[in-house]
Design a protein around this motif. Structure first.
Motif, mmCIF file in Angstrom:
data_model
loop_
_atom_site.group_PDB
_atom_site.id
_atom_site.type_symbol
_atom_site.label_atom_id
_atom_site.label_comp_id
_atom_site.label_asym_id
_atom_site.label_seq_id
_atom_site.Cartn_x
_atom_site.Cartn_y
_atom_site.Cartn_z
ATOM 1 N N TYR A 46 0.133 15.891 -4.654
ATOM 2 C CA TYR A 46 0.089 14.649 -3.881
ATOM 3 C C TYR A 46 1.334 14.499 -3.011
ATOM 4 O O TYR A 46 2.438 14.878 -3.417
ATOM 5 C CB TYR A 46 -0.017 13.447 -4.811
ATOM 6 N N PHE A 47 1.128 13.900 -1.841
ATOM 7 C CA PHE A 47 2.198 13.643 -0.885
ATOM 8 C C PHE A 47 2.371 12.134 -0.728
ATOM 9 O O PHE A 47 1.433 11.360 -0.874
ATOM 10 C CB PHE A 47 1.869 14.254 0.475
ATOM 11 N N ASP A 48 3.595 11.730 -0.400
ATOM 12 C CA ASP A 48 3.860 10.325 -0.112
ATOM 13 C C ASP A 48 5.099 10.256 0.769
ATOM 14 O O ASP A 48 5.798 11.250 0.972
ATOM 15 C CB ASP A 48 4.075 9.536 -1.407
ATOM 16 N N THR A 53 5.196 4.765 0.093
ATOM 17 C CA THR A 53 4.284 3.808 0.724
ATOM 18 C C THR A 53 2.907 3.783 0.067
ATOM 19 O O THR A 53 2.365 2.709 -0.237
ATOM 20 C CB THR A 53 4.131 4.132 2.216
ATOM 21 N N ASP A 54 2.317 4.953 -0.157
ATOM 22 C CA ASP A 54 0.959 4.998 -0.692
ATOM 23 C C ASP A 54 0.926 4.590 -2.164
ATOM 24 O O ASP A 54 -0.006 3.921 -2.611
ATOM 25 C CB ASP A 54 0.374 6.401 -0.516
ATOM 26 N N ARG A 65 -5.735 1.410 2.051
ATOM 27 C CA ARG A 65 -4.688 2.322 1.572
ATOM 28 C C ARG A 65 -5.235 3.747 1.564
ATOM 29 O O ARG A 65 -6.424 3.970 1.776
ATOM 30 C CB ARG A 65 -4.222 1.924 0.172
ATOM 31 N N ARG A 66 -4.346 4.716 1.318
ATOM 32 C CA ARG A 66 -4.779 6.101 1.350
ATOM 33 C C ARG A 66 -3.986 6.951 0.373
ATOM 34 O O ARG A 66 -2.907 6.550 -0.108
ATOM 35 C CB ARG A 66 -4.633 6.672 2.758
ATOM 36 N N GLU A 88 -11.479 1.516 1.813
ATOM 37 C CA GLU A 88 -11.927 0.576 2.836
ATOM 38 C C GLU A 88 -12.887 -0.412 2.179
ATOM 39 O O GLU A 88 -14.081 -0.160 2.074
ATOM 40 C CB GLU A 88 -12.606 1.313 3.987
ATOM 41 N N GLY A 89 -12.367 -1.527 1.686
ATOM 42 C CA GLY A 89 -13.189 -2.496 0.968
ATOM 43 C C GLY A 89 -13.686 -1.903 -0.331
ATOM 44 O O GLY A 89 -12.911 -1.382 -1.129
ATOM 45 N N ASN A 90 -15.009 -1.951 -0.533
ATOM 46 C CA ASN A 90 -15.593 -1.400 -1.745
ATOM 47 C C ASN A 90 -15.857 0.091 -1.645
ATOM 48 O O ASN A 90 -16.328 0.702 -2.602
ATOM 49 C CB ASN A 90 -16.911 -2.121 -2.072
ATOM 50 N N TYR A 91 -15.564 0.678 -0.497
ATOM 51 C CA TYR A 91 -15.897 2.079 -0.267
ATOM 52 C C TYR A 91 -14.644 2.957 -0.165
ATOM 53 O O TYR A 91 -13.566 2.497 0.199
ATOM 54 C CB TYR A 91 -16.732 2.229 1.009
ATOM 55 N N GLN A 92 -14.847 4.220 -0.507
ATOM 56 C CA GLN A 92 -13.823 5.241 -0.358
ATOM 57 C C GLN A 92 -14.305 6.259 0.667
ATOM 58 O O GLN A 92 -15.443 6.747 0.578
ATOM 59 C CB GLN A 92 -13.587 5.963 -1.695
#
Length: 230
Positions: A46-48, A53-54, A65-66, A88-92
């Motif tokens: 993983y990157f940040d 921030t993430d 977020r991402r 994005e809301g309820n979706y990924q």
């Protein structure tokens, strides 16, 4: 580039409940072709940003977020997947791009130039993250057993032996010094689908429901060193 847009829900399960649910799912769903008796191994780097921030966005529960990662399934693999997951809301939304092994190793070292050789616009977008000082943060490794239903692109995964390290960022290392990031007697159930979940699968999942969670393996790993509470 491959793009997936779906809902994703997560639940804690004990290892016993995972075994019971696995036995029920294999009777009504297709098994992932990579499944073995204990599933298959996934390893993600993983990157940040320098300011986390993430990670902080997940902890704060931001609506948008991402997460950015490199993912491999075998230390001897000739490639890795560069992936970005966006809430994005309820979706990924998950976008992914296959990188050659040498290019993935370069990106893991903070050298983003190899991405310019890929014509996909997603590669150019990820190259731009270099200017935001995205750097490797942690490797997370775990075992996964996955089940598939073609309707609504339903995918059920059971993850266990979730471990991490921040002492080495070599995604292809044959041996990493990993520490557990959760009780080894527990695991993580993830339910992913487009539109709606078929009723017979929903019934099986509800039978093992322990309450929906908002958690990520990345944050589980980082919280061990950043001393935040999920």
């Amino acid at each position: 580039m491959n793009e997936v847009f779906r809902q994703e829900k997560k639940y804690w399960l004990t290892q016993i409940d995972m075994q019971i649910l696995s036995g029920r799912l294999e009777k009504v769903m297709l098994q992932d072709p990579h499944n073995g008796a204990q599933g298959y191994t996934i390893r993600s780097l993983y990157f940040d940003t320098l300011g986390e921030t993430d990670y902080q966005g997940k902890i704060d529960g931001l609506e948008l977020r991402r997460k950015i990662r490199l993912r491999a399934y075998d230390p001897a693999a000739a490639f890795a997947m560069l992936e970005m997951k966006q809430k994005e809301g309820n979706y990924q939304k998950k976008r992914s791009l296959r990188l050659e092994r040498a290019d993935a190793q370069a990106v893991a070292r903070g050298q983003y130039d190899p991405l310019l050789r890929y014509a996909d616009p997603f590669a150019a977008e990820c190259y731009g993250l270099h200017g935001q000082c995205y750097r490797p943060k942690t490797i997370v490794e775990y075992r996964r057993k996955a089940f598939i239903a073609r309707e609504n692109k339903i995918r059920i995964t059971l993850d266990h032996q979730i471990r991490a390290t921040e002492s080495c960022w070599d995604l292809f290392s044959p041996q990493l010094n990993l520490y557990p990031v959760m009780d080894p007697f527990n695991g993580l159930l993830e339910v992913k689908y487009n539109g709606f979940l078929l009723s017979y699968i929903k019934t099986l999942i509800n039978g093992a429901d322990r309450g929906e969670l908002s958690v990520s393996k990345y944050c589980l790993a980082r919280s061990a060193t950043l001393h935040y509470s999920l």
